[in-house]
Write an enzyme that holds these catalytic residues in place. Structure first.
Site, mmCIF file in Angstrom:
data_model
loop_
_atom_site.group_PDB
_atom_site.id
_atom_site.type_symbol
_atom_site.label_atom_id
_atom_site.label_comp_id
_atom_site.label_asym_id
_atom_site.label_seq_id
_atom_site.Cartn_x
_atom_site.Cartn_y
_atom_site.Cartn_z
ATOM 1 N N SER A 125 0.835 -1.207 0.000
ATOM 2 C CA SER A 125 0.000 0.000 0.000
ATOM 3 C C SER A 125 0.866 1.252 0.000
ATOM 4 O O SER A 125 1.976 1.259 0.546
ATOM 5 C CB SER A 125 -0.855 -0.022 1.268
ATOM 6 O OG SER A 125 -1.444 1.231 1.484
ATOM 7 N N TYR A 149 -1.589 -1.017 10.887
ATOM 8 C CA TYR A 149 -1.893 -1.604 9.571
ATOM 9 C C TYR A 149 -0.727 -1.369 8.608
ATOM 10 O O TYR A 149 -0.243 -2.292 7.954
ATOM 11 C CB TYR A 149 -3.188 -0.995 9.003
ATOM 12 C CG TYR A 149 -3.363 -1.265 7.530
ATOM 13 C CD1 TYR A 149 -3.621 -2.552 7.067
ATOM 14 C CD2 TYR A 149 -3.222 -0.243 6.585
ATOM 15 C CE1 TYR A 149 -3.748 -2.806 5.703
ATOM 16 C CE2 TYR A 149 -3.357 -0.484 5.236
ATOM 17 C CZ TYR A 149 -3.618 -1.770 4.791
ATOM 18 O OH TYR A 149 -3.732 -2.015 3.444
ATOM 19 N N LYS A 153 2.161 -3.970 6.580
ATOM 20 C CA LYS A 153 2.523 -3.985 5.153
ATOM 21 C C LYS A 153 4.042 -3.867 4.982
ATOM 22 O O LYS A 153 4.656 -4.598 4.209
ATOM 23 C CB LYS A 153 1.825 -2.832 4.418
ATOM 24 C CG LYS A 153 0.323 -2.984 4.323
ATOM 25 C CD LYS A 153 -0.042 -4.162 3.432
ATOM 26 C CE LYS A 153 -1.489 -4.563 3.539
ATOM 27 N NZ LYS A 153 -1.810 -5.834 2.918
HETATM 28 P P1 NAD Z 1 -11.014 -7.020 1.486
HETATM 29 O O1 NAD Z 1 -11.195 -7.020 2.965
HETATM 30 O O2 NAD Z 1 -12.201 -6.827 0.635
HETATM 31 O O3 NAD Z 1 -10.274 -8.362 1.046
HETATM 32 C C1 NAD Z 1 -9.419 -9.082 1.896
HETATM 33 C C2 NAD Z 1 -9.908 -10.510 1.903
HETATM 34 O O4 NAD Z 1 -9.052 -11.300 2.728
HETATM 35 C C3 NAD Z 1 -11.325 -10.661 2.457
HETATM 36 O O5 NAD Z 1 -12.081 -11.431 1.543
HETATM 37 C C4 NAD Z 1 -11.141 -11.400 3.777
HETATM 38 O O6 NAD Z 1 -12.244 -12.232 4.084
HETATM 39 C C5 NAD Z 1 -9.865 -12.172 3.497
HETATM 40 N N1 NAD Z 1 -9.061 -12.559 4.664
HETATM 41 C C6 NAD Z 1 -8.621 -11.778 5.680
HETATM 42 N N2 NAD Z 1 -7.848 -12.496 6.514
HETATM 43 C C7 NAD Z 1 -7.794 -13.766 6.007
HETATM 44 C C8 NAD Z 1 -7.164 -14.958 6.408
HETATM 45 N N3 NAD Z 1 -6.419 -15.039 7.514
HETATM 46 N N4 NAD Z 1 -7.332 -16.066 5.649
HETATM 47 C C9 NAD Z 1 -8.094 -16.025 4.522
HETATM 48 N N5 NAD Z 1 -8.716 -14.933 4.106
HETATM 49 C C10 NAD Z 1 -8.578 -13.800 4.829
HETATM 50 O O7 NAD Z 1 -9.901 -5.929 1.157
HETATM 51 P P2 NAD Z 1 -9.388 -5.381 -0.247
HETATM 52 O O8 NAD Z 1 -9.725 -3.944 -0.311
HETATM 53 O O9 NAD Z 1 -9.790 -6.284 -1.346
HETATM 54 O O10 NAD Z 1 -7.816 -5.474 0.000
HETATM 55 C C11 NAD Z 1 -7.051 -6.575 -0.444
HETATM 56 C C12 NAD Z 1 -5.610 -6.360 -0.016
HETATM 57 O O11 NAD Z 1 -5.151 -5.123 -0.539
HETATM 58 C C13 NAD Z 1 -5.434 -6.263 1.507
HETATM 59 O O12 NAD Z 1 -4.222 -6.913 1.837
HETATM 60 C C14 NAD Z 1 -5.327 -4.778 1.744
HETATM 61 O O13 NAD Z 1 -4.572 -4.488 2.892
HETATM 62 C C15 NAD Z 1 -4.605 -4.328 0.479
HETATM 63 N N6 NAD Z 1 -4.845 -2.910 0.170
HETATM 64 C C16 NAD Z 1 -6.127 -2.441 0.057
HETATM 65 C C17 NAD Z 1 -6.346 -1.096 -0.203
HETATM 66 C C18 NAD Z 1 -7.748 -0.557 -0.296
HETATM 67 O O14 NAD Z 1 -7.896 0.666 -0.182
HETATM 68 N N7 NAD Z 1 -8.774 -1.348 -0.504
HETATM 69 C C19 NAD Z 1 -5.256 -0.233 -0.388
HETATM 70 C C20 NAD Z 1 -3.959 -0.750 -0.288
HETATM 71 C C21 NAD Z 1 -3.769 -2.096 -0.014
#
Ligand code: NAD
Ligand code: UDP
Length: 336
Positions: A125, A149, A153
């Site tokens: 991120s 958080y 990362k």
């Molecule tokens: P999201 O919460 O929709 O997706 C994350 C998924 O991981 C969910 O489906 C959740 O059920 C699953 N999960 C969590 N812990 C788990 C575990 N221990 N085992 C199996 N499944 C698990 O979030 P997103 O927005 O799709 O983000 C995806 C990734 O991108 C994350 O790592 C997040 O930190 C990163 N990210 C997101 C953003 C954003 O703004 N959305 C920005 C930068 C980075």
């Protein structure tokens, strides 16, 4: 046909990536514990593509359960989305964040080693740039975090760097996302936050469909053109395609790429664009700054453009249009 494991593949970004990996001709296995998602997203991806996904309810921190997946499938690559992502919650419950985010990464690295899987693409991120205002941000910008958080990362980035250093066959791609928004143009998959959205775009969408009364604009005295915070919003479909490009271009060692558009828009730019393209009114009030927010954050995406042959194609209008299309079709997300 190559098989890719998408951890957290039922989530917001993962489900859009699953669709693009299927369109690209890969076999897709999704491991998700549905802590923040629904299996419906993957059913919809299957419908949209006419292809099957092997969906497994697995907590990736559970090594024995995850090992079963590695025994069942021969993975060409892991794309690791799984994790918790709410900044405020990570401040209140840091151990929950360190446990889930770090453990899942370690389990995957250990199983990659055990089963000879050499490629991993990781969801990092722009938060790892901390409070830097040196925009546009390049991958070489010094890192530093302001919340647990963000630290997870950065720590996972370090774990993956050390992992790659220990074995010359390992390919690690760290993708630093800017602000993903929007939804698939079909309106069948999209962002579905639980409770009150922390992020701007889902909050605006919920105001638009009448689930929330008005938007609070956090800060109007920033040193930006209109005083509100500036971010690099990127359409989730462009972001998903960035993962396919990263996977296709993976090479041994560590590669780090910003996935952003390179353009910054203010909160009010987004609100006005949303109103214009969707013909709706978004009532808002200007309120105090949110602690921890920076004034301006946008990417220099040149490295990803050049090394991956990838660039974001969709603009703020498409982001606002597609986000609203999904929200209108499913006002309560996957709970409808
Ligand atoms: P999201 O919460 O929709 O997706 C994350 C998924 O991981 C969910 O489906 C959740 O059920 C699953 N999960 C969590 N812990 C788990 C575990 N221990 N085992 C199996 N499944 C698990 O979030 P997103 O927005 O799709 O983000 C995806 C990734 O991108 C994350 O790592 C997040 O930190 C990163 N990210 C997101 C953003 C954003 O703004 N959305 C920005 C930068 C980075
Ligand atoms: N923001 C806002 N009201 C909200 C949510 C966010 O004004 O209800 C602002 C926030 O201050 C920032 C921008 O919108 O300037 C993007 O915030 P978001 O939480 O979506 O992403 P991040 O802060 O992680 O970049």
């Amino acid at each position: 046909m190559a098989t890719v494991l998408l951890t957290g593949g039922a989530g917001y970004i993962g489900s859009h990536a699953a669709l693009e990996f299927l369109n690209d001709g890969s076999e897709v296995v999704v491991a998700d514990n549905f802590s923040n998602s629904s299996p419906k997203s993957i059913e919809r991806v299957e419908k949209l593509t006419g292809k099957k996904v092997a969906l497994r309810e697995v907590d990736v921190c559970d090594k024995a359960a995850t090992r079963k997946l590695f025994e069942e499938f021969k993975f060409d690559a892991i794309v690791h989305f799984a994790g918790y992502k709410a900044v405020g919650e990570s401040v209140a419950q840091p151990l929950k964040y360190y446990r889930n985010n770090i453990d899942s990464a370690l389990v995957l690295c250990e199983l990659m080693e055990e089963f000879g899987v050499n490629k991993i693409v990781f969801s990092s991120s722009a938060t790892v740039y901390g409070t830097s205002q040196n925009v546009p941000l390049k991958e070489t910008e010094p890192t530093g975090c302001t919340n647990p958080y963000g630290w997870t990362k950065l720590m996972i980035e370090q774990i993956l760097r050390d992992f790659a250093r220990s074995n010359e066959n390992i390919s690690v791609t760290l993708l630093r996302y800017f602000n993903p928004v929007g939804a698939h143009a079909s309106g069948e998959i999209g962002e579905d936050p639980l409770g009150i959205p922390n992020n701007l775009a889902p909050f605006v969408c919920q105001v638009a469909v009448g689930r929330r009364e008005k938007l609070s604009v956090f800060g109007s005295d920033y040193p930006t053109p209109d005083g509100t915070g500036v971010r690099d919003y990127i359409h989730v479909v462009d972001l998903a395609l960035g993962h396919v490009a990263a996977y296709r271009n993976a090479k041994p060692g560590v590669s780090v790429y910003n996935l952003g558009t390179g353009t910054g828009y203010s909160v009010l730019d987004l609100v006005k664009t949303f109103e214009k393209v969707n013909g709706v009114k978004i009532p808002y009030e200007l309120t105090a700054r949110r602690p921890g927010d920076v004034a301006t954050c946008y990417a220099d995406p040149t490295l990803a453009n050049e090394a991956l042959g990838w660039s974001a194609k969709l603009g703020l209008e498409e982001m606002c249009r597609d986000a609203y299309n999904w929200q209108k079709k499913y006002p309560n997300g996957y709970r409808d």
